[in-house]
Design a protein around this motif. Structure first.
Motif, PDB file in Angstrom:
ATOM      1  N   SER A  96      63.311  58.632  -0.366  1.00  0.00           N
ATOM      2  CA  SER A  96      62.934  57.601  -1.230  1.00  0.00           C
ATOM      3  C   SER A  96      63.336  56.413  -0.403  1.00  0.00           C
ATOM      4  O   SER A  96      64.248  55.991  -0.088  1.00  0.00           O
ATOM      5  CB  SER A  96      63.643  57.591  -2.702  1.00  0.00           C
ATOM      6  OG  SER A  96      64.893  57.210  -2.341  1.00  0.00           O
ATOM      7  N   TYR A  97      62.197  55.519  -0.035  1.00  0.00           N
ATOM      8  CA  TYR A  97      62.255  54.206   0.735  1.00  0.00           C
ATOM      9  C   TYR A  97      62.307  53.196  -0.328  1.00  0.00           C
ATOM     10  O   TYR A  97      61.825  52.988  -1.259  1.00  0.00           O
ATOM     11  CB  TYR A  97      60.991  54.386   1.550  1.00  0.00           C
ATOM     12  CG  TYR A  97      60.717  55.459   2.608  1.00  0.00           C
ATOM     13  CD1 TYR A  97      61.713  55.457   3.748  1.00  0.00           C
ATOM     14  CD2 TYR A  97      60.114  56.443   2.487  1.00  0.00           C
ATOM     15  CE1 TYR A  97      61.647  56.490   4.624  1.00  0.00           C
ATOM     16  CE2 TYR A  97      59.800  57.370   3.537  1.00  0.00           C
ATOM     17  CZ  TYR A  97      60.719  57.543   4.443  1.00  0.00           C
ATOM     18  OH  TYR A  97      60.694  58.361   5.311  1.00  0.00           O
ATOM     19  N   GLU A  98      62.840  52.201   0.702  1.00  0.00           N
ATOM     20  CA  GLU A  98      62.728  50.829   0.278  1.00  0.00           C
ATOM     21  C   GLU A  98      61.508  50.170   1.075  1.00  0.00           C
ATOM     22  O   GLU A  98      60.974  50.659   1.853  1.00  0.00           O
ATOM     23  CB  GLU A  98      63.934  50.066   0.994  1.00  0.00           C
ATOM     24  CG  GLU A  98      64.506  48.926   0.285  1.00  0.00           C
ATOM     25  CD  GLU A  98      64.834  48.975  -1.115  1.00  0.00           C
ATOM     26  OE1 GLU A  98      64.868  47.750  -1.588  1.00  0.00           O
ATOM     27  OE2 GLU A  98      65.074  49.891  -1.886  1.00  0.00           O
ATOM     28  N   PHE A  99      60.669  49.390   0.000  1.00  0.00           N
ATOM     29  CA  PHE A  99      59.300  49.149   0.896  1.00  0.00           C
ATOM     30  C   PHE A  99      59.389  47.677   0.957  1.00  0.00           C
ATOM     31  O   PHE A  99      59.783  46.753   0.239  1.00  0.00           O
ATOM     32  CB  PHE A  99      58.043  49.288  -0.203  1.00  0.00           C
ATOM     33  CG  PHE A  99      58.081  50.632  -0.495  1.00  0.00           C
ATOM     34  CD1 PHE A  99      57.805  51.788   0.532  1.00  0.00           C
ATOM     35  CD2 PHE A  99      58.029  51.212  -1.554  1.00  0.00           C
ATOM     36  CE1 PHE A  99      57.664  53.021   0.275  1.00  0.00           C
ATOM     37  CE2 PHE A  99      57.917  52.471  -1.910  1.00  0.00           C
ATOM     38  CZ  PHE A  99      57.652  53.435  -0.826  1.00  0.00           C
ATOM     39  N   GLU A 100      58.791  47.194   2.114  1.00  0.00           N
ATOM     40  CA  GLU A 100      58.749  46.050   2.597  1.00  0.00           C
ATOM     41  C   GLU A 100      57.501  45.795   2.937  1.00  0.00           C
ATOM     42  O   GLU A 100      57.034  46.116   4.048  1.00  0.00           O
ATOM     43  CB  GLU A 100      59.810  45.677   3.772  1.00  0.00           C
ATOM     44  CG  GLU A 100      59.972  44.287   4.631  1.00  0.00           C
ATOM     45  CD  GLU A 100      60.693  43.330   3.665  1.00  0.00           C
ATOM     46  OE1 GLU A 100      61.639  44.020   3.091  1.00  0.00           O
ATOM     47  OE2 GLU A 100      60.418  42.258   3.582  1.00  0.00           O
ATOM     48  N   PRO A 101      56.679  44.728   2.379  1.00  0.00           N
ATOM     49  CA  PRO A 101      57.008  44.287   0.923  1.00  0.00           C
ATOM     50  C   PRO A 101      57.064  44.914  -0.308  1.00  0.00           C
ATOM     51  O   PRO A 101      57.814  44.942  -1.116  1.00  0.00           O
ATOM     52  CB  PRO A 101      55.905  42.896   0.741  1.00  0.00           C
ATOM     53  CG  PRO A 101      54.801  43.584   1.652  1.00  0.00           C
ATOM     54  CD  PRO A 101      55.379  44.289   2.645  1.00  0.00           C
ATOM     55  N   THR A 139      55.970  40.882   6.907  1.00  0.00           N
ATOM     56  CA  THR A 139      56.592  39.830   6.294  1.00  0.00           C
ATOM     57  C   THR A 139      57.633  38.923   7.083  1.00  0.00           C
ATOM     58  O   THR A 139      58.104  37.860   6.556  1.00  0.00           O
ATOM     59  CB  THR A 139      57.367  40.408   5.196  1.00  0.00           C
ATOM     60  OG1 THR A 139      58.246  41.633   5.791  1.00  0.00           O
ATOM     61  CG2 THR A 139      56.458  40.992   4.068  1.00  0.00           C
ATOM     62  N   PRO A 183      67.307  53.440   4.065  1.00  0.00           N
ATOM     63  CA  PRO A 183      65.873  53.696   4.446  1.00  0.00           C
ATOM     64  C   PRO A 183      64.906  52.934   3.800  1.00  0.00           C
ATOM     65  O   PRO A 183      64.732  52.591   2.658  1.00  0.00           O
ATOM     66  CB  PRO A 183      65.694  55.356   3.363  1.00  0.00           C
ATOM     67  CG  PRO A 183      67.061  55.633   3.295  1.00  0.00           C
ATOM     68  CD  PRO A 183      68.009  54.431   2.891  1.00  0.00           C
ATOM     69  N   MET A 184      63.663  52.682   4.690  1.00  0.00           N
ATOM     70  CA  MET A 184      62.698  51.601   4.509  1.00  0.00           C
ATOM     71  C   MET A 184      61.402  51.845   5.279  1.00  0.00           C
ATOM     72  O   MET A 184      61.800  52.498   6.292  1.00  0.00           O
ATOM     73  CB  MET A 184      63.550  50.172   4.940  1.00  0.00           C
ATOM     74  CG  MET A 184      62.477  49.196   4.865  1.00  0.00           C
ATOM     75  SD  MET A 184      63.146  47.605   5.316  1.00  0.00           S
ATOM     76  CE  MET A 184      62.959  47.893   7.385  1.00  0.00           C
ATOM     77  N   VAL A 185      60.427  51.469   4.972  1.00  0.00           N
ATOM     78  CA  VAL A 185      58.887  51.126   5.517  1.00  0.00           C
ATOM     79  C   VAL A 185      58.304  49.880   5.520  1.00  0.00           C
ATOM     80  O   VAL A 185      58.681  49.314   4.357  1.00  0.00           O
ATOM     81  CB  VAL A 185      58.111  52.475   4.810  1.00  0.00           C
ATOM     82  CG1 VAL A 185      56.749  52.340   5.765  1.00  0.00           C
ATOM     83  CG2 VAL A 185      58.604  53.709   4.868  1.00  0.00           C
ATOM     84  N   ALA A 186      58.146  49.751   6.511  1.00  0.00           N
ATOM     85  CA  ALA A 186      57.447  48.259   6.606  1.00  0.00           C
ATOM     86  C   ALA A 186      56.385  48.159   7.700  1.00  0.00           C
ATOM     87  O   ALA A 186      56.375  48.818   8.837  1.00  0.00           O
ATOM     88  CB  ALA A 186      58.540  47.068   6.959  1.00  0.00           C
TER      89      ALA A 186
END
Lengths: 286, 136
Positions: A203-208, B29, B40-43
């Motif tokens: 599960s990811y954090e989304f940017e933005p 951004t 964990p992140m997607v950009a």
């Protein structure tokens, strides 16, 4: 019976043909190697993008990006991958036959579908039957780079987004092994089922936010599906051509053997006849 | 200092793989820096350079044309349609591409698709030139 000289010239021409097919076989063999390697190099990218797409699509159930939702189908798009040149055995025929049959079964009129053709053979096939080819690309390199087909891939995806068609299938020859290729139908859009080989969904954090990422990710995913199929079918093409050429060379060899046999027979017959004539002539003198 | 694995992957195969101390890049951004231990992140990314700080204090640069960045606890992956390391960039070709794109921008009408395309081509060319010269 054919004369000695006729047989001789047939043997020579068959030999020359077999030299050519032999050379073509070896060229295809090296292209096939590279094609398989290209297809392998693409795997990590595809797996990764699949994983991320699956994670995001599963993580945000409420995300209803137009590419994820099936809508009533008014028009279907078919992307058909064939080669530019022939002499590849049944490679092109198999793909085209299946597409054509499917189209005839599924649709009543030519307005219900449109064709996108990669490869000259496919384009000519549909053009000859009066079927509208909306997009075409010919002269794709044997080792295609992504940039080469990016244009057609993004246009195809764009035509789905702007509603030109409501479903996009891709038809190509899937590479199973050097001796076997299978015609495959794959639904590219809408992306109703995104399968992933790895089970660990993060599960990811989304940017933005998830919507904007899907906006970038989904077209890229669909384009990579198309590119992946192209690489796959290029590997098949070279394998098919290699096999076709090997068969041709083998046939030429058989033919040369049979011809040499009848050449020798004819020569022997001529000698025997000469001797008989001389002996007959000598006997008549006594 | 702790390091994190980074790989840059394109449809034509992996371009870069290494353990680094920090990844910094330009996301849609804004500027983004990733250190080991990031959540964990997607950009999505802009056309730009990815700077990778190595353990010995040096840094590598990779030019990417869009794509996106995925961060996992143990690994950072950048998926881009094209990407080149700074020493692999064909500078002459990039310079030519810049010239071509500039010319096209002067000819074309604004708002047309070709105009937008030329703009993107120009961005990519400038990005490559900058990365090749290691300026930023």
């Amino acid at each position: 019976m054919a004369s000695l000289r006729d047989i001789k010239s047939r043997i020579t021409s068959t030999k020359k043909t077999s030299q050519i097919t032999k050379a073509m076989e070896m060229v295809s063999a090296s292209k096939w190697n590279k094609g398989v390697m290209n297809a392998k190099a693409f795997v990590p990218y595809m797996e990764k993008i699949q994983e991320v797409t699956a994670s995001i699509a599963a993580g945000s159930q409420d995300a209803n990006h137009p590419m994820l939702v099936s809508r009533p189908v008014k028009k279907t798009g078919y992307l058909v991958i064939t080669s530019d040149r022939g002499l590849a055995g049944a490679y092109n025929t198999n793909v085209l036959r299946q597409v054509y049959q499917t189209i005839q079964n599924r649709h009543q009129s030519n307005d219900e579908f449109s064709i996108i053709a990669i490869g000259r053979v496919g384009r000519d096939f549909f053009a000859k039957r009066g079927i509208n080819v909306v997009l075409e690309i010919i002269g794709v390199a044997d080792q295609p780079s992504f940039v080469e087909i990016q244009d057609i891939a993004s246009k195809s995806v764009g035509m789905f987004s702007d509603g030109t068609f409501d479903k996009l299938y891709i038809y190509y020859s899937h590479y199973v092994s050097a001796v076997s290729q299978e015609v495959t139908e794959k639904q590219v859009l809408p992306l109703t089922e995104i399968s992933t080989s790895s089970s660990k969904l993060t599960s990811y954090e989304f940017e933005p936010n998830a919507e904007e990422i899907l906006e970038v990710l989904l077209p890229q995913y669909a384009e990579s599906l198309i590119y992946g199929s192209l690489l796959d079918s290029k590997a098949s093409e070279h394998a098919a051509r290699m096999n076709a050429m090997r068969n041709a060379t083998d046939n030429a060899k058989d033919l040369i053997n049979a011809l040499s046999l009848s050449y020798n027979r004819a020569r022997q017959a001529a000698i025997t006849q000469e001797i008989t004539e001389i002996v007959g002539g000598a006997a008549a003198l006594e | 200092m702790k390091t994190i694995k980074v790989s840059v992957v394109t449809p034509d195969g992996p371009v870069y793989e290494s353990d680094v101390e920090m990844v910094s890049t330009k996301a849609k951004t804004g500027e983004l820096g990733i250190l080991p231990g990031h959540i964990p992140m997607v950009a999505p990314l802009q056309i730009g350079a990815v700077r990778l700080k190595l353990e010995d204090g040096k840094s590598d640069m990779v030019a990417v044309s869009g794509g996106f960045l995925e961060v996992r606890p143990d690994k950072v992956t950048i998926l881009a349609q094209t990407a080149e390391q700074s020493d692999e960039i064909d500078l002459d070709r990039a310079l030519q591409a810049r010239e071509r794109a500039e010319k096209r921008l002067q000819e074309k009408q604004q708002e047309s698709i070709d105009f937008r395309r030329a703009e993107l081509a120009l961005q990519r060319a400038i990005n490559r030139i900058n990365v090749a010269n290691k300026q930023l």
